[in-house]
Design an enzyme around this catalytic site. Structure first.
Site, short mmCIF file in Angstrom:
data_model
loop_
_atom_site.label_atom_id
_atom_site.label_comp_id
_atom_site.label_asym_id
_atom_site.label_seq_id
_atom_site.Cartn_x
_atom_site.Cartn_y
_atom_site.Cartn_z
N HIS A 219 -7.17 -4.11 0.71
CA HIS A 219 -8.24 -3.26 1.27
C HIS A 219 -9.38 -3.07 0.26
CE1 HIS A 219 -6.13 0.39 -0.54
NE2 HIS A 219 -7.38 0.71 -0.77
N ASP B 125 -0.76 -5.20 1.99
CA ASP B 125 -2.03 -4.86 1.34
C ASP B 125 -2.14 -5.47 -0.06
OD1 ASP B 125 -4.45 -3.68 0.87
OD2 ASP B 125 -3.67 -1.62 0.74
N SER C 220 -6.22 2.83 -5.92
CA SER C 220 -5.78 1.71 -5.09
C SER C 220 -5.84 0.39 -5.83
CB SER C 220 -6.69 1.58 -3.87
OG SER C 220 -6.19 2.37 -2.83
C1 4AZ Z 1 -6.88 5.53 -1.87
O1 4AZ Z 1 -7.63 5.89 -0.98
C2 4AZ Z 1 -5.56 6.18 -1.95
N1 4AZ Z 1 -1.73 9.37 -2.39
C3 4AZ Z 1 -4.64 5.72 -2.86
C4 4AZ Z 1 -3.39 6.31 -2.94
C5 4AZ Z 1 -3.09 7.38 -2.14
C6 4AZ Z 1 -4.00 7.86 -1.24
C7 4AZ Z 1 -5.24 7.25 -1.16
C8 4AZ Z 1 -1.72 7.99 -2.29
O2 4AZ Z 1 -7.19 4.67 -2.70
#
Ligand code: 4AZ
Length: 526
Positions: free
Chosen positions: A76, A128, A220
């Site tokens: 993503h 992902d 992420s």
């Molecule tokens: C994000 O948006 C994201 N709590 C990454 C991890 C989590 C939530 C959002 C996990 O990159």
């Protein structure tokens, strides 16, 4: 790569604009509850700056170097919904925990190829994963990716490590790389109706966190790691979650232990590895690279670190020999490289067996002409089975393949001393030896002078002795007739003038002082 990117990065880090599908950090979002990582602690970790289409790089993700040129992140992070962004939409920054300002230890990398995992589903966030190829090999140590047979390492309850420059409890991303621990959670927890229910796909997702710490927006693509022999191994890629640090909604990660995802990540990446022949302390062992590089031109240089000083300066070559001085589990590292700079390294623990021990036994003693059982004795420092053999004649050949050997002194003249050697071998065929003395004692001759006699006066009577010596000596015979006469030799002839009872004695001596005696009675009539 343009010079202005460092300052761009600073602006980005402050901008709190994050990539990813989550709707936005909630007010209580709090890498949430992390602490600053130390410089160099996570050399494989990098910052992924992403162009939002504006020609700047306002979007933030993390990622992990899994080989010297491949950077693993979340699909993503590299997508506009189902469209994969071009390589020019990215750059990677590695080597510094601090983004404000990134110091000179840091490196910027352009991206030359984007490989999004084909099964990625932007609606469900299944699968992902994406892989970015860097413009050049990075000098940082890549992180090892979990193997499918290592499920125990990331089982429910294992304390995992999460890191990132993403949103903290303040609601803002962090300039400092933050780290936190979070427990691995069972699939059933995240599949439960009070959690993600059917939107959690255990086929490609795994979840971690109990609400006290978590990854959050901007993290992420970064790593979910578990302890692995003093290092970390990568088990997940930060993907999504409902809010952050919500006890009901653990963080969700791409599941690298899933066979399909694992094969895609690990299969086509260069990998350094080696095997070795069974190792024994003090014996040379051969270590051979079985490294793999799917890209054009295989690895061509191999260098080795046997003393764990981090320097690959102890040997070079695809196959090398090394002698480990003592038993144990020494750490061996090998670095494989290509002329174009691509490289990979691996550390393995080589099991070095101790040598079997042959106990000191004996000395044994045996009478000449007899035999004695010699019982071998030894042990293996690893407690494994050992086999025994004997060399009874000292010719260096272990002709008797048993623990108990019969030493025969049938043809040995005592007193004498011989040496027998026992050999104790472990399962790998490495042997120890120890010698034992065997003393052969002399034995007296056995003597039989024959039956008693009756004779007349003046009649000649001839006696004959039968004697044998176990030691093969030449024997000497001494007779007394019971009157004054004497004799020597195996026979004697006596004569008696007077009637009466006489005792004829024979004494037989061997060459070693052994004495045997017998007697015969004679009755002499008128
Ligand atoms: C994000 O948006 C994201 N709590 C990454 C991890 C989590 C939530 C959002 C996990 O990159």
């Amino acid at each position: 790569m343009t010079r202005g990117l460092r300052s761009t990065l600073l602006v980005l880090a402050a901008a709190a604009l994050v990539a990813g599908p989550a709707a936005g950090a909630r007010d209580d979002d709090r890498i949430i509850n992390g602490t600053p990582a130390t410089q160099g602690e996570y050399p494989a970790h990098g910052y992924l700056a992403v162009d939002d289409g504006s020609g700047t790089f306002p979007l933030q993700c993390g990622g992990s170097l899994v080989s010297s040129e491949w950077f693993l992140t979340a699909a993503h992070c590299v997508s506009d919904f189902d469209v994969t962004k071009p390589p020019s939409s990215f750059f990677v920054f590695m080597g510094d925990v601090d983004l404000d300002p990134p110091n000179d230890a840091g490196n910027f990398f352009d991206v030359v190829a984007v490989d999004r995992y084909a099964p990625y589903n932007p609606d469900t966030l299944e699968n992902d994963l994406a892989m970015l190829k860097l413009e050049r090999p990075a000098p940082h140590q890549p992180i090892r990716v979990i193997r499918t047979n290592e499920t125990a390492k990331w089982a429910d309850g294992v304390i995992a490590r999460i890191i990132g420059w993403g949103v903290t409890e303040s609601g803002q991303p962090s300039d400092e790389l933050l780290e936190a621990d979070a427990p691995m959670r069972a699939d059933s927890v995240c599949q439960s109706p009070s959690s993600y229910g059917p939107t959690f796909f255990a086929s490609s997702m795994v979840c971690a966190g109990d609400g006290s710490t978590d990854t959050c927006q901007g993290d992420s693509g970064g790593p979910l790691m578990v302890p692995d022999n003093g290092a970390f191994v990568l088990v997940g890629v930060t993907s999504w979650g409902q809010g952050c640090a919500d006890a009901q909604f653990p963080g969700v990660y791409a599941r690298l232990g899933a066979p399909a995802l694992n094969a895609w990540v690990v299969g086509p990446r260069p990998e350094a590895r080696f095997t070795w022949t069974p190792a024994h302390a003090g014996h040379p062992v051969t270590l051979t690279s079985t490294s793999f590089n799917p890209e054009a031109g295989d690895f061509d240089t191999f260098s080795w670190d046997f003393d764990a000083d981090g320097q690959f300066d102890d040997a070079t070559g695809a196959s090398v020999t090394h002698t480990f001085p003592s038993r144990g589990l020494p750490q061996v590292s090998m670095r494989a490289s290509k002329v174009d700079g691509d490289w990979a390294s691996t550390t393995q623990f080589v099991s070095v067996n101790g040598l079997p021990v042959a106990d000191q036994i004996g000395p044994y003693a045996v009478r000449e002409g007899a035999s004695v059982a010699l019982v071998a004795s030894g042990s293996d420092p690893e407690g494994q089975a050992v086999t025994y053999a004997w060399d009874l004649d000292g010719n260096g050949s272990f002709e008797n393949p048993n623990r108990i050997a019969t030493f025969s002194a049938l043809r040995i003249d005592g007193p004498a001393d011989r040496t027998a050697v026992q050999q104790v071998c472990d399962v790998l065929g490495v042997c120890a030896r120890s010698a034992t003395g065997v003393h052969i004692r002399n034995a007296a001759p056995r003597v039989n002078a024959g039956r008693d006699r009756r004779v007349r006066r003046r009649q000649r009577v001839r006696f004959r002795v039968r004697a044998s010596d176990p030691g093969l000596d030449r024997l000497r015979y001494r007779w007394t007739c019971g009157n004054r006469a004497r004799g020597s030799g195996r026979t004697v002839t006596c004569r008696y003038r007077r009637a009466g009872r006489y005792v004829i004695r024979v004494t037989v001596t061997d060459g070693d002082g052994g004495v045997g005696r017998d007697l015969v009675r004679v009755r002499v009539r008128r």
